[in-house]
Design a protein around this motif. Sequence first.
Motif, PDB file in Angstrom:
ATOM      1  N   MET A  88      56.414  33.484  26.611  1.00  0.00           N
ATOM      2  CA  MET A  88      55.707  34.724  26.384  1.00  0.00           C
ATOM      3  C   MET A  88      54.731  34.957  27.541  1.00  0.00           C
ATOM      4  SD  MET A  88      53.060  35.822  23.375  1.00  0.00           S
ATOM      5  CE  MET A  88      54.280  36.099  22.136  1.00  0.00           C
ATOM      6  N   ILE A  89      54.755  36.152  28.108  1.00  0.00           N
ATOM      7  CA  ILE A  89      53.826  36.511  29.182  1.00  0.00           C
ATOM      8  C   ILE A  89      52.570  37.096  28.559  1.00  0.00           C
ATOM      9  CG2 ILE A  89      53.466  38.046  31.151  1.00  0.00           C
ATOM     10  CD1 ILE A  89      56.501  37.879  31.625  1.00  0.00           C
ATOM     11  N   HIS A  90      51.427  36.665  29.057  1.00  0.00           N
ATOM     12  CA  HIS A  90      50.158  37.172  28.546  1.00  0.00           C
ATOM     13  C   HIS A  90      49.490  38.150  29.509  1.00  0.00           C
ATOM     14  CE1 HIS A  90      50.053  34.550  25.061  1.00  0.00           C
ATOM     15  NE2 HIS A  90      50.571  33.621  25.847  1.00  0.00           N
ATOM     16  N   GLU A  91      49.602  37.901  30.810  1.00  0.00           N
ATOM     17  CA  GLU A  91      48.991  38.778  31.802  1.00  0.00           C
ATOM     18  C   GLU A  91      49.725  38.637  33.130  1.00  0.00           C
ATOM     19  OE1 GLU A  91      44.344  39.151  31.175  1.00  0.00           O
ATOM     20  OE2 GLU A  91      44.950  37.043  31.169  1.00  0.00           O
ATOM     21  N   LEU A  92      49.510  39.612  33.997  1.00  0.00           N
ATOM     22  CA  LEU A  92      50.038  39.571  35.354  1.00  0.00           C
ATOM     23  C   LEU A  92      48.909  40.000  36.282  1.00  0.00           C
ATOM     24  CD1 LEU A  92      52.468  39.423  37.369  1.00  0.00           C
ATOM     25  CD2 LEU A  92      52.776  41.861  36.901  1.00  0.00           C
ATOM     26  N   PHE A  93      48.665  39.229  37.323  1.00  0.00           N
ATOM     27  CA  PHE A  93      47.591  39.529  38.266  1.00  0.00           C
ATOM     28  C   PHE A  93      48.150  39.658  39.670  1.00  0.00           C
ATOM     29  CE2 PHE A  93      45.642  36.886  34.952  1.00  0.00           C
ATOM     30  CZ  PHE A  93      44.576  37.684  34.554  1.00  0.00           C
ATOM     31  N   ALA A  94      47.649  40.646  40.401  1.00  0.00           N
ATOM     32  CA  ALA A  94      47.895  40.677  41.839  1.00  0.00           C
ATOM     33  C   ALA A  94      46.962  39.643  42.457  1.00  0.00           C
ATOM     34  CB  ALA A  94      47.592  42.059  42.400  1.00  0.00           C
ATOM     35  N   TYR A  95      47.469  38.876  43.427  1.00  0.00           N
ATOM     36  CA  TYR A  95      46.665  37.861  44.109  1.00  0.00           C
ATOM     37  C   TYR A  95      46.816  38.113  45.598  1.00  0.00           C
ATOM     38  CZ  TYR A  95      44.128  33.411  44.113  1.00  0.00           C
ATOM     39  OH  TYR A  95      43.167  32.442  44.217  1.00  0.00           O
ATOM     40  N   LEU A  96      45.763  38.634  46.209  1.00  0.00           N
ATOM     41  CA  LEU A  96      45.806  39.014  47.613  1.00  0.00           C
ATOM     42  C   LEU A  96      45.257  37.915  48.507  1.00  0.00           C
ATOM     43  CD1 LEU A  96      44.362  42.636  47.318  1.00  0.00           C
ATOM     44  CD2 LEU A  96      46.736  41.880  47.086  1.00  0.00           C
ATOM     45  N   CYS A  97      45.948  37.684  49.583  1.00  0.00           N
ATOM     46  CA  CYS A  97      45.442  36.804  50.626  1.00  0.00           C
ATOM     47  C   CYS A  97      44.930  37.706  51.744  1.00  0.00           C
ATOM     48  CB  CYS A  97      46.545  35.879  51.138  1.00  0.00           C
ATOM     49  SG  CYS A  97      45.967  34.835  52.494  1.00  0.00           S
ATOM     50  N   VAL A  98      43.720  37.450  52.204  1.00  0.00           N
ATOM     51  CA  VAL A  98      43.107  38.269  53.244  1.00  0.00           C
ATOM     52  C   VAL A  98      42.579  37.383  54.366  1.00  0.00           C
ATOM     53  CG1 VAL A  98      42.513  40.179  51.691  1.00  0.00           C
ATOM     54  CG2 VAL A  98      40.900  38.308  52.008  1.00  0.00           C
ATOM     55  N   SER A  99      42.388  37.993  55.512  1.00  0.00           N
ATOM     56  CA  SER A  99      41.907  37.232  56.673  1.00  0.00           C
ATOM     57  C   SER A  99      40.401  37.021  56.652  1.00  0.00           C
ATOM     58  CB  SER A  99      42.324  37.932  57.971  1.00  0.00           C
ATOM     59  OG  SER A  99      41.868  39.268  57.963  1.00  0.00           O
ATOM     60  N   ASP A 100      39.674  37.739  55.824  1.00  0.00           N
ATOM     61  CA  ASP A 100      38.229  37.567  55.694  1.00  0.00           C
ATOM     62  C   ASP A 100      37.824  37.998  54.287  1.00  0.00           C
ATOM     63  OD1 ASP A 100      35.417  37.779  55.718  1.00  0.00           O
ATOM     64  OD2 ASP A 100      35.389  38.248  57.856  1.00  0.00           O
ATOM     65  N   ALA A 101      37.823  37.060  53.360  1.00  0.00           N
ATOM     66  CA  ALA A 101      37.590  37.381  51.949  1.00  0.00           C
ATOM     67  C   ALA A 101      36.220  37.999  51.715  1.00  0.00           C
ATOM     68  CB  ALA A 101      37.777  36.141  51.086  1.00  0.00           C
ATOM     69  N   LYS A 102      35.199  37.536  52.406  1.00  0.00           N
ATOM     70  CA  LYS A 102      33.860  38.108  52.197  1.00  0.00           C
ATOM     71  C   LYS A 102      33.862  39.588  52.557  1.00  0.00           C
ATOM     72  CE  LYS A 102      31.607  33.740  53.047  1.00  0.00           C
ATOM     73  NZ  LYS A 102      30.929  32.924  54.045  1.00  0.00           N
ATOM     74  N   GLN A 103      34.449  39.936  53.697  1.00  0.00           N
ATOM     75  CA  GLN A 103      34.526  41.344  54.088  1.00  0.00           C
ATOM     76  C   GLN A 103      35.432  42.129  53.146  1.00  0.00           C
ATOM     77  OE1 GLN A 103      35.610  41.802  58.190  1.00  0.00           O
ATOM     78  NE2 GLN A 103      33.594  41.211  58.939  1.00  0.00           N
TER      79      GLN A 103
END
Length: 148
Positions: free
Chosen positions: A1-16
């Motif tokens: 059973m699926i409960h949720e789906l999340f986009a997970y982004l990888c970025v070159s500068d997470a703070k920015q």
Amino acid sequence: MIHELFAYLCVSDAKQAIAFYTDAFGAKEKFRLTEPSGRVGHAELDFGGTIVMLSDEFPECDIASPRTIGGTPVTIHLHVDDADATIRRAIEVGATLERAPADAFYGERSGVVRDPFGHRWNIGHSIEEVSPEEMQRRYTALMEQGAG
């Protein structure tokens, strides 16, 4: 059973990126996990009730951002109250316009921006309710016009 789906982004500068998504889209930072070096290992942003996760690049784990790989095959669709205003704001804080807002056959006014980290965002708002059958009819007519 699926409960949720999340986009997970990888970025070159997470703070920015966190600052950009907060300024451009009104996202709210829930929390972040930061290494002693300053690299963000995990952060969660609330986009109006939808969570988007993100991190910095981890080349040692083959986790790379769109900048590193030279693009992205993924488009994130952000449904808002006012696409024109949201697109304008995103551009003001660093996004690049790819497609100006326009009314579309599927009942939405939308446009596309590329964020400063390489992710592509289709930003739209509803202008009419369109059934799947009517959407298909309009799509077919549009494709037939383009073929001629």
